[in-house]
Design an enzyme around this catalytic site. Sequence first.
Site, PDB file in Angstrom:
ATOM      1  N   ARG A 289       0.720  -1.236  -0.036  1.00  0.00           N
ATOM      2  CA  ARG A 289      -0.078  -0.147   0.126  1.00  0.00           C
ATOM      3  C   ARG A 289       1.285   1.243   0.438  1.00  0.00           C
ATOM      4  O   ARG A 289       0.459   2.333  -0.116  1.00  0.00           O
ATOM      5  CB  ARG A 289      -0.458  -0.367   1.678  1.00  0.00           C
ATOM      6  N   GLY A 290       2.118   1.195   0.459  1.00  0.00           N
ATOM      7  CA  GLY A 290       2.836   2.484   0.271  1.00  0.00           C
ATOM      8  C   GLY A 290       3.023   2.828  -0.933  1.00  0.00           C
ATOM      9  O   GLY A 290       2.622   2.029  -1.820  1.00  0.00           O
ATOM     10  N   MET A 291       4.159   3.964  -1.224  1.00  0.00           N
ATOM     11  CA  MET A 291       4.871   4.109  -2.472  1.00  0.00           C
ATOM     12  C   MET A 291       4.490   3.215  -3.288  1.00  0.00           C
ATOM     13  O   MET A 291       4.650   3.064  -4.679  1.00  0.00           O
ATOM     14  CB  MET A 291       5.463   5.858  -2.501  1.00  0.00           C
ATOM     15  N   VAL A 292       6.357   2.815  -3.403  1.00  0.00           N
ATOM     16  CA  VAL A 292       6.767   2.007  -3.820  1.00  0.00           C
ATOM     17  C   VAL A 292       5.577   1.154  -4.397  1.00  0.00           C
ATOM     18  O   VAL A 292       5.916   0.281  -5.789  1.00  0.00           O
ATOM     19  CB  VAL A 292       7.923   1.853  -3.106  1.00  0.00           C
TER      20      VAL A 292
ATOM     21  N   CYS B 273      17.979   4.039  -4.274  1.00  0.00           N
ATOM     22  CA  CYS B 273      18.418   4.317  -5.375  1.00  0.00           C
ATOM     23  C   CYS B 273      18.667   5.259  -5.713  1.00  0.00           C
ATOM     24  O   CYS B 273      18.703   4.976  -7.152  1.00  0.00           O
ATOM     25  CB  CYS B 273      16.588   5.508  -4.803  1.00  0.00           C
TER      26      CYS B 273
ATOM     27  N   GLN C 254      18.300  15.672  -4.255  1.00  0.00           N
ATOM     28  CA  GLN C 254      16.832  14.245  -4.315  1.00  0.00           C
ATOM     29  C   GLN C 254      16.021  15.016  -3.679  1.00  0.00           C
ATOM     30  O   GLN C 254      15.903  16.129  -2.294  1.00  0.00           O
ATOM     31  CB  GLN C 254      17.839  13.356  -2.818  1.00  0.00           C
TER      32      GLN C 254
ATOM     33  N   SER D 264       9.860  13.221  -1.761  1.00  0.00           N
ATOM     34  CA  SER D 264       9.497  11.351  -2.200  1.00  0.00           C
ATOM     35  C   SER D 264      10.111  10.614  -1.886  1.00  0.00           C
ATOM     36  O   SER D 264       9.830   9.553  -1.772  1.00  0.00           O
ATOM     37  CB  SER D 264       8.421  11.592  -3.257  1.00  0.00           C
TER      38      SER D 264
ATOM     39  N   ARG E 173      18.400  16.841  -0.225  1.00  0.00           N
ATOM     40  CA  ARG E 173      16.950  17.371  -0.127  1.00  0.00           C
ATOM     41  C   ARG E 173      17.187  18.344  -0.666  1.00  0.00           C
ATOM     42  O   ARG E 173      17.743  19.744  -0.130  1.00  0.00           O
ATOM     43  CB  ARG E 173      16.838  16.736   0.799  1.00  0.00           C
TER      44      ARG E 173
ATOM     45  N   HIS F 209      14.807  11.754  -8.406  1.00  0.00           N
ATOM     46  CA  HIS F 209      16.460  12.126  -7.940  1.00  0.00           C
ATOM     47  C   HIS F 209      16.863  12.830  -9.501  1.00  0.00           C
ATOM     48  O   HIS F 209      17.292  11.853 -10.000  1.00  0.00           O
ATOM     49  CB  HIS F 209      17.608  11.134  -7.369  1.00  0.00           C
TER      50      HIS F 209
HETATM   51  N1  HSE Z   1      17.296   7.224   0.375  1.00  0.00           N
HETATM   52  C1  HSE Z   1      16.495   7.544  -0.474  1.00  0.00           C
HETATM   53  C2  HSE Z   1      16.071   9.258  -0.073  1.00  0.00           C
HETATM   54  C3  HSE Z   1      15.382   7.047  -0.702  1.00  0.00           C
HETATM   55  O1  HSE Z   1      16.070   9.503   1.168  1.00  0.00           O
HETATM   56  O2  HSE Z   1      16.172  10.112  -1.465  1.00  0.00           O
HETATM   57  C4  HSE Z   1      15.049   6.103  -1.214  1.00  0.00           C
HETATM   58  O3  HSE Z   1      16.109   5.185  -1.234  1.00  0.00           O
END
Ligand code: HSE
Length: 364
Positions: free
Chosen positions: A10-13, A136, A163, A166, A260, A267
Amino acid sequence: MLKCGIIGYRGMVGQVLLSRMSAENDFSHFHTTFFGEGEKDQKAPSINGPHENEVKSAFDFDTLCSQDILICLKGGEYSKEVYPKLLNDGYQGIWIDASSAFRMDEDAVIILDPINSSNIKKALNNGIKKFCGGNCTVSLLLLALQGLIDIDEIEWVNSMSYQAASGAGAEGINGLINETKDLLEKCNISDKALENEHHIRDKMLMQEELTFNAPLAFSLIPYIDEPFVSGSTKEEWKAGSESARILNERAFPIDGLCVRVPSLRAHAQALLIKTKSKLGAEQVEELLRKGNEWVQVIPNAPEESRSFLTPVAVSGRLNINIGRIKNINHDPHLITAFTVGDQLIWGAAEPLRRMLNITRKFLS
Ligand code: HSE
Protein backbone atom coordinates in the site's frame (compact mmCIF):
# COMPACT_ATOMS: atom_id res chain seq x y z
CA MET A 1 1.53 -21.68 -11.58
CA LEU A 2 4.05 -19.99 -9.29
CA LYS A 3 2.72 -18.42 -6.12
CA CYS A 4 3.85 -14.85 -5.49
CA GLY A 5 3.21 -12.95 -2.27
CA ILE A 6 3.44 -9.16 -2.12
CA ILE A 7 3.94 -7.88 1.42
CA GLY A 8 3.15 -4.24 2.24
CA TYR A 9 1.79 -3.16 -1.16
CA ARG A 10 0.00 0.00 0.00
CA GLY A 11 2.96 2.37 0.25
CA MET A 12 4.30 4.46 -2.63
CA VAL A 13 6.77 1.86 -3.92
CA GLY A 14 4.04 -0.79 -3.65
CA GLN A 15 1.64 1.32 -5.71
CA VAL A 16 4.29 1.97 -8.36
CA LEU A 17 5.18 -1.73 -8.44
CA LEU A 18 1.54 -2.75 -8.92
CA SER A 19 1.07 -0.24 -11.68
CA ARG A 20 4.25 -1.38 -13.50
CA MET A 21 3.28 -5.05 -13.08
CA SER A 22 -0.17 -4.32 -14.50
CA ALA A 23 1.31 -2.38 -17.42
CA GLU A 24 3.59 -5.32 -18.28
CA ASN A 25 0.91 -7.96 -17.69
CA ASP A 26 3.10 -9.64 -15.05
CA PHE A 27 0.17 -10.73 -12.88
CA SER A 28 -1.00 -13.20 -15.53
CA HIS A 29 2.06 -15.37 -14.76
CA PHE A 30 1.49 -15.82 -11.02
CA HIS A 31 -1.11 -16.67 -8.44
CA THR A 32 -0.77 -13.56 -6.29
CA THR A 33 -1.48 -13.12 -2.60
CA PHE A 34 -1.34 -9.70 -0.97
CA PHE A 35 -0.17 -9.41 2.61
CA GLY A 36 -1.03 -6.33 4.64
CA GLU A 37 -2.14 -5.22 8.03
CA GLY A 38 -4.63 -8.08 8.22
CA GLU A 39 -7.83 -6.12 8.77
CA LYS A 40 -10.72 -8.55 8.53
CA ASP A 41 -12.18 -9.09 5.04
CA GLN A 42 -9.86 -6.54 3.44
CA LYS A 43 -10.20 -6.90 -0.33
CA ALA A 44 -7.11 -7.39 -2.50
CA PRO A 45 -6.35 -4.71 -5.11
CA SER A 46 -7.93 -5.42 -8.46
CA ILE A 47 -5.32 -6.99 -10.74
CA ASN A 48 -5.34 -8.71 -14.08
CA GLY A 49 -4.41 -12.24 -13.02
CA PRO A 50 -5.31 -15.04 -10.59
CA HIS A 51 -5.15 -13.92 -6.97
CA GLU A 52 -6.51 -14.41 -3.48
CA ASN A 53 -9.46 -12.08 -3.01
CA GLU A 54 -8.71 -11.35 0.61
CA VAL A 55 -5.59 -9.63 1.92
CA LYS A 56 -3.70 -11.88 4.35
CA SER A 57 -1.91 -10.72 7.45
CA ALA A 58 1.80 -10.00 7.02
CA PHE A 59 2.23 -12.23 10.09
CA ASP A 60 0.32 -15.21 8.64
CA PHE A 61 3.39 -17.43 8.59
CA ASP A 62 1.67 -20.49 7.09
CA THR A 63 0.46 -18.59 4.02
CA LEU A 64 3.77 -16.71 3.70
CA CYS A 65 5.66 -20.02 3.81
CA SER A 66 3.49 -21.50 1.05
CA GLN A 67 4.65 -18.89 -1.52
CA ASP A 68 7.35 -19.55 -4.12
CA ILE A 69 8.38 -15.91 -4.19
CA LEU A 70 7.85 -13.14 -1.64
CA ILE A 71 8.37 -9.48 -2.46
CA CYS A 72 8.68 -7.47 0.72
CA LEU A 73 7.95 -3.74 0.65
CA LYS A 74 7.14 -3.37 4.30
CA GLY A 75 10.41 -1.93 5.52
CA GLY A 76 13.65 -3.08 7.10
CA GLU A 77 12.38 -3.67 10.62
CA TYR A 78 9.68 -6.04 9.42
CA SER A 79 12.13 -7.86 7.12
CA LYS A 80 14.67 -8.34 9.93
CA GLU A 81 12.00 -9.69 12.23
CA VAL A 82 10.03 -11.88 9.84
CA TYR A 83 12.47 -13.34 7.29
CA PRO A 84 14.56 -15.31 9.84
CA LYS A 85 11.33 -16.65 11.38
CA LEU A 86 10.10 -17.76 7.97
CA LEU A 87 13.38 -19.59 7.35
CA ASN A 88 12.96 -21.22 10.73
CA ASP A 89 9.49 -22.30 9.71
CA GLY A 90 10.93 -23.94 6.59
CA TYR A 91 10.38 -21.24 3.93
CA GLN A 92 12.14 -22.48 0.77
CA GLY A 93 11.20 -19.72 -1.65
CA ILE A 94 12.89 -16.60 -2.97
CA TRP A 95 12.82 -13.42 -0.89
CA ILE A 96 12.97 -10.12 -2.80
CA ASP A 97 13.37 -7.19 -0.41
CA ALA A 98 12.95 -3.48 -1.13
CA SER A 99 14.64 -2.36 2.09
CA SER A 100 18.29 -2.02 3.02
CA ALA A 101 17.96 -4.69 5.75
CA PHE A 102 20.05 -7.41 4.09
CA ARG A 103 21.99 -5.54 1.38
CA MET A 104 25.36 -6.13 3.03
CA ASP A 105 24.74 -9.78 3.95
CA GLU A 106 27.19 -12.26 2.45
CA ASP A 107 24.36 -14.53 1.34
CA ALA A 108 22.38 -11.74 -0.35
CA VAL A 109 22.63 -10.13 -3.78
CA ILE A 110 21.73 -6.52 -4.60
CA ILE A 111 19.65 -6.70 -7.78
CA LEU A 112 19.96 -4.30 -10.68
CA ASP A 113 19.09 -6.00 -13.94
CA PRO A 114 20.41 -5.25 -16.58
CA ILE A 115 23.59 -4.04 -14.80
CA ASN A 116 24.27 -7.26 -12.89
CA SER A 117 21.93 -9.76 -14.56
CA SER A 118 24.69 -12.36 -14.95
CA ASN A 119 25.47 -12.19 -11.21
CA ILE A 120 21.80 -12.57 -10.39
CA LYS A 121 21.49 -15.66 -12.58
CA LYS A 122 24.70 -17.12 -11.14
CA ALA A 123 23.39 -16.54 -7.61
CA LEU A 124 20.09 -18.28 -8.38
CA ASN A 125 22.01 -21.23 -9.83
CA ASN A 126 24.13 -21.31 -6.66
CA GLY A 127 21.05 -21.53 -4.45
CA ILE A 128 21.01 -17.92 -3.19
CA LYS A 129 17.48 -17.01 -2.11
CA LYS A 130 17.83 -13.53 -0.62
CA PHE A 131 17.76 -10.61 -3.10
CA CYS A 132 17.61 -6.90 -2.29
CA GLY A 133 16.76 -3.81 -4.31
CA GLY A 134 19.54 -1.22 -4.05
CA ASN A 135 19.50 2.36 -2.86
CA CYS A 136 17.65 4.63 -5.30
CA THR A 137 20.46 7.07 -6.17
CA VAL A 138 22.94 4.21 -6.59
CA SER A 139 20.66 2.30 -8.98
CA LEU A 140 19.89 5.42 -11.03
CA LEU A 141 23.58 6.37 -11.22
CA LEU A 142 24.70 2.93 -12.43
CA LEU A 143 21.94 2.71 -15.03
CA ALA A 144 22.78 6.18 -16.35
CA LEU A 145 26.48 5.27 -16.66
CA GLN A 146 26.05 1.71 -17.98
CA GLY A 147 27.61 2.60 -21.36
CA LEU A 148 30.88 3.55 -19.65
CA ILE A 149 30.71 0.77 -17.05
CA ASP A 150 30.31 -1.92 -19.72
CA ILE A 151 33.61 -0.97 -21.36
CA ASP A 152 35.43 -0.46 -18.03
CA GLU A 153 36.12 3.22 -18.74
CA ILE A 154 35.47 4.67 -15.28
CA GLU A 155 38.28 5.41 -12.81
CA TRP A 156 35.99 7.02 -10.20
CA VAL A 157 32.79 9.06 -9.88
CA ASN A 158 31.85 11.93 -7.62
CA SER A 159 28.08 12.36 -7.29
CA MET A 160 26.34 15.39 -5.81
CA SER A 161 22.68 14.44 -5.45
CA TYR A 162 19.50 16.54 -5.55
CA GLN A 163 17.00 14.17 -3.95
CA ALA A 164 13.25 14.70 -4.09
CA ALA A 165 10.99 14.92 -1.03
CA SER A 166 9.34 11.59 -1.96
CA GLY A 167 12.64 9.84 -1.21
CA ALA A 168 11.40 10.14 2.37
CA GLY A 169 8.09 8.47 1.48
CA ALA A 170 4.52 9.73 1.20
CA GLU A 171 5.12 11.74 4.36
CA GLY A 172 7.91 13.58 2.54
CA ILE A 173 5.70 14.64 -0.38
CA ASN A 174 2.80 15.72 1.80
CA GLY A 175 5.13 17.40 4.28
CA LEU A 176 6.67 19.53 1.53
CA ILE A 177 3.29 20.44 0.01
CA ASN A 178 1.83 21.45 3.38
CA GLU A 179 4.94 23.39 4.34
CA THR A 180 4.81 25.36 1.07
CA LYS A 181 1.07 25.99 1.38
CA ASP A 182 1.43 27.08 4.98
CA LEU A 183 4.20 29.58 4.22
CA LEU A 184 2.31 31.14 1.31
CA GLU A 185 -0.88 31.39 3.34
CA LYS A 186 0.86 33.06 6.27
CA CYS A 187 2.62 35.72 4.17
CA ASN A 188 1.02 38.62 2.38
CA ILE A 189 2.60 38.19 -1.02
CA SER A 190 2.92 41.50 -2.87
CA ASP A 191 4.95 42.69 -5.87
CA LYS A 192 7.80 43.80 -3.54
CA ALA A 193 10.28 40.96 -3.96
CA LEU A 194 12.54 41.70 -0.98
CA GLU A 195 9.57 42.14 1.35
CA ASN A 196 8.20 38.79 0.17
CA GLU A 197 11.57 37.20 0.80
CA HIS A 198 11.74 38.71 4.33
CA HIS A 199 8.24 37.57 5.22
CA ILE A 200 8.78 34.06 3.96
CA ARG A 201 12.21 33.80 5.60
CA ASP A 202 10.78 34.93 8.97
CA LYS A 203 8.01 32.36 8.77
CA MET A 204 10.43 29.64 7.65
CA LEU A 205 12.56 30.19 10.72
CA MET A 206 9.53 30.08 13.01
CA GLN A 207 8.10 26.79 11.72
CA GLU A 208 7.77 23.90 14.15
CA GLU A 209 7.41 20.14 13.68
CA LEU A 210 8.85 20.05 10.19
CA THR A 211 8.80 16.74 8.27
CA PHE A 212 12.50 17.02 7.41
CA ASN A 213 13.47 18.62 10.76
CA ALA A 214 14.46 21.78 8.85
CA PRO A 215 12.71 24.00 6.29
CA LEU A 216 12.65 22.37 2.84
CA ALA A 217 10.14 24.54 0.95
CA PHE A 218 12.05 27.43 -0.71
CA SER A 219 15.27 25.88 0.63
CA LEU A 220 17.34 22.68 0.66
CA ILE A 221 18.94 20.39 3.24
CA PRO A 222 22.50 19.17 2.65
CA TYR A 223 22.18 16.12 4.90
CA ILE A 224 20.20 12.91 4.24
CA ASP A 225 19.91 10.09 6.78
CA GLU A 226 22.22 9.68 9.78
CA PRO A 227 25.96 10.29 10.31
CA PHE A 228 27.90 7.20 9.29
CA VAL A 229 31.63 6.96 8.55
CA SER A 230 34.41 9.49 7.81
CA GLY A 231 32.03 12.45 7.75
CA SER A 232 29.68 10.74 5.30
CA THR A 233 25.99 10.19 5.91
CA LYS A 234 24.59 6.69 5.57
CA GLU A 235 23.00 7.69 2.25
CA GLU A 236 26.41 8.81 0.93
CA TRP A 237 28.17 5.68 2.17
CA LYS A 238 25.70 3.53 0.20
CA ALA A 239 27.00 4.91 -3.11
CA GLY A 240 30.39 3.26 -2.73
CA SER A 241 29.44 0.21 -0.70
CA GLU A 242 26.34 -0.87 -2.62
CA SER A 243 27.80 -0.16 -6.06
CA ALA A 244 30.82 -2.31 -5.11
CA ARG A 245 28.48 -5.21 -4.34
CA ILE A 246 26.48 -4.71 -7.54
CA LEU A 247 29.50 -4.38 -9.82
CA ASN A 248 31.95 -6.77 -8.08
CA GLU A 249 35.17 -6.93 -10.13
CA ARG A 250 33.96 -3.99 -12.32
CA ALA A 251 33.57 -1.71 -9.28
CA PHE A 252 35.14 1.77 -9.05
CA PRO A 253 35.08 4.31 -6.20
CA ILE A 254 31.96 6.47 -5.91
CA ASP A 255 31.56 9.18 -3.31
CA GLY A 256 29.94 12.59 -2.90
CA LEU A 257 27.29 14.54 -1.03
CA CYS A 258 23.54 13.89 -0.82
CA VAL A 259 21.20 16.87 -0.71
CA ARG A 260 17.43 16.99 -0.19
CA VAL A 261 15.75 19.52 -2.50
CA PRO A 262 12.13 20.65 -2.72
CA SER A 263 11.21 18.65 -5.82
CA LEU A 264 8.36 16.19 -5.41
CA ARG A 265 9.55 13.12 -7.29
CA ALA A 266 12.69 11.96 -9.21
CA HIS A 267 16.27 12.25 -7.99
CA ALA A 268 18.94 14.20 -9.86
CA GLN A 269 22.73 13.91 -9.58
CA ALA A 270 25.54 16.16 -10.78
CA LEU A 271 28.45 13.92 -11.67
CA LEU A 272 32.18 14.34 -12.04
CA ILE A 273 33.54 11.28 -13.83
CA LYS A 274 37.20 10.40 -14.12
CA THR A 275 37.66 8.25 -17.21
CA LYS A 276 40.54 5.87 -17.92
CA SER A 277 41.05 7.19 -21.47
CA LYS A 278 41.00 10.78 -22.65
CA LEU A 279 37.49 10.99 -24.08
CA GLY A 280 35.81 13.91 -25.78
CA ALA A 281 32.30 14.89 -24.68
CA GLU A 282 30.82 13.62 -27.96
CA GLN A 283 32.50 10.23 -27.53
CA VAL A 284 31.11 9.99 -23.99
CA GLU A 285 27.61 10.82 -25.26
CA GLU A 286 27.92 8.11 -27.90
CA LEU A 287 29.10 5.52 -25.35
CA LEU A 288 26.36 6.39 -22.84
CA ARG A 289 23.70 6.08 -25.55
CA LYS A 290 24.71 2.42 -25.97
CA GLY A 291 24.21 1.66 -22.27
CA ASN A 292 20.62 0.48 -22.19
CA GLU A 293 17.28 1.26 -23.76
CA TRP A 294 16.15 3.63 -21.00
CA VAL A 295 19.08 6.04 -21.05
CA GLN A 296 18.36 9.21 -23.00
CA VAL A 297 21.37 11.39 -23.74
CA ILE A 298 20.31 15.03 -23.72
CA PRO A 299 22.37 17.45 -25.85
CA ASN A 300 24.31 20.02 -23.82
CA ALA A 301 22.09 22.91 -24.97
CA PRO A 302 19.81 25.33 -23.09
CA GLU A 303 16.39 24.32 -24.42
CA GLU A 304 17.06 20.59 -24.18
CA SER A 305 18.56 20.82 -20.69
CA ARG A 306 15.64 22.88 -19.39
CA SER A 307 13.09 20.57 -20.97
CA PHE A 308 14.53 17.12 -20.29
CA LEU A 309 17.00 17.30 -17.39
CA THR A 310 14.50 18.17 -14.68
CA PRO A 311 12.69 16.00 -12.12
CA VAL A 312 9.31 16.78 -13.65
CA ALA A 313 10.50 15.64 -17.10
CA VAL A 314 11.11 12.08 -15.89
CA SER A 315 8.58 11.67 -13.05
CA GLY A 316 6.38 8.65 -13.71
CA ARG A 317 8.56 7.63 -16.67
CA LEU A 318 11.03 4.84 -17.31
CA ASN A 319 13.68 6.90 -19.05
CA ILE A 320 16.81 8.01 -17.24
CA ASN A 321 18.06 11.25 -18.76
CA ILE A 322 21.69 12.32 -18.75
CA GLY A 323 23.10 15.53 -20.18
CA ARG A 324 25.37 18.55 -19.50
CA ILE A 325 28.18 16.28 -20.66
CA LYS A 326 31.35 18.32 -21.11
CA ASN A 327 35.09 18.04 -20.67
CA ILE A 328 36.72 19.78 -17.72
CA ASN A 329 39.32 22.21 -19.05
CA HIS A 330 42.06 21.49 -16.52
CA ASP A 331 42.04 17.68 -16.77
CA PRO A 332 41.39 15.69 -19.97
CA HIS A 333 40.29 12.67 -17.92
CA LEU A 334 37.43 14.53 -16.23
CA ILE A 335 33.88 14.78 -17.59
CA THR A 336 30.82 16.41 -16.04
CA ALA A 337 27.27 15.14 -16.42
CA PHE A 338 23.85 15.72 -14.91
CA THR A 339 21.38 12.87 -14.65
CA VAL A 340 17.81 12.57 -13.48
CA GLY A 341 15.53 9.54 -13.06
CA ASP A 342 12.38 8.50 -11.23
CA GLN A 343 13.56 7.01 -7.95
CA LEU A 344 10.23 5.29 -7.31
CA ILE A 345 10.46 3.43 -10.63
CA TRP A 346 14.12 2.63 -11.39
CA GLY A 347 15.30 3.43 -7.88
CA ALA A 348 12.84 1.02 -6.27
CA ALA A 349 9.96 -0.80 -8.02
CA GLU A 350 11.44 -1.69 -11.42
CA PRO A 351 14.48 -3.70 -10.22
CA LEU A 352 12.10 -5.72 -8.00
CA ARG A 353 9.71 -6.32 -10.89
CA ARG A 354 12.54 -7.41 -13.17
CA MET A 355 13.88 -9.74 -10.47
CA LEU A 356 10.43 -11.28 -10.13
CA ASN A 357 10.46 -12.14 -13.83
CA ILE A 358 14.04 -13.45 -13.77
CA THR A 359 13.01 -15.68 -10.85
CA ARG A 360 9.88 -16.84 -12.68
CA LYS A 361 11.93 -17.92 -15.68
CA PHE A 362 14.48 -19.61 -13.40
CA LEU A 363 11.85 -21.55 -11.45
CA SER A 364 9.66 -22.49 -14.43
N1 HSE B 1 17.07 7.12 0.75
C1 HSE B 1 16.44 7.75 -0.36
C2 HSE B 1 16.08 9.15 -0.06
C3 HSE B 1 15.23 7.01 -0.77
O1 HSE B 1 16.03 9.50 1.12
O2 HSE B 1 15.86 9.92 -0.97
C4 HSE B 1 15.46 5.98 -1.80
O3 HSE B 1 16.32 4.94 -1.38
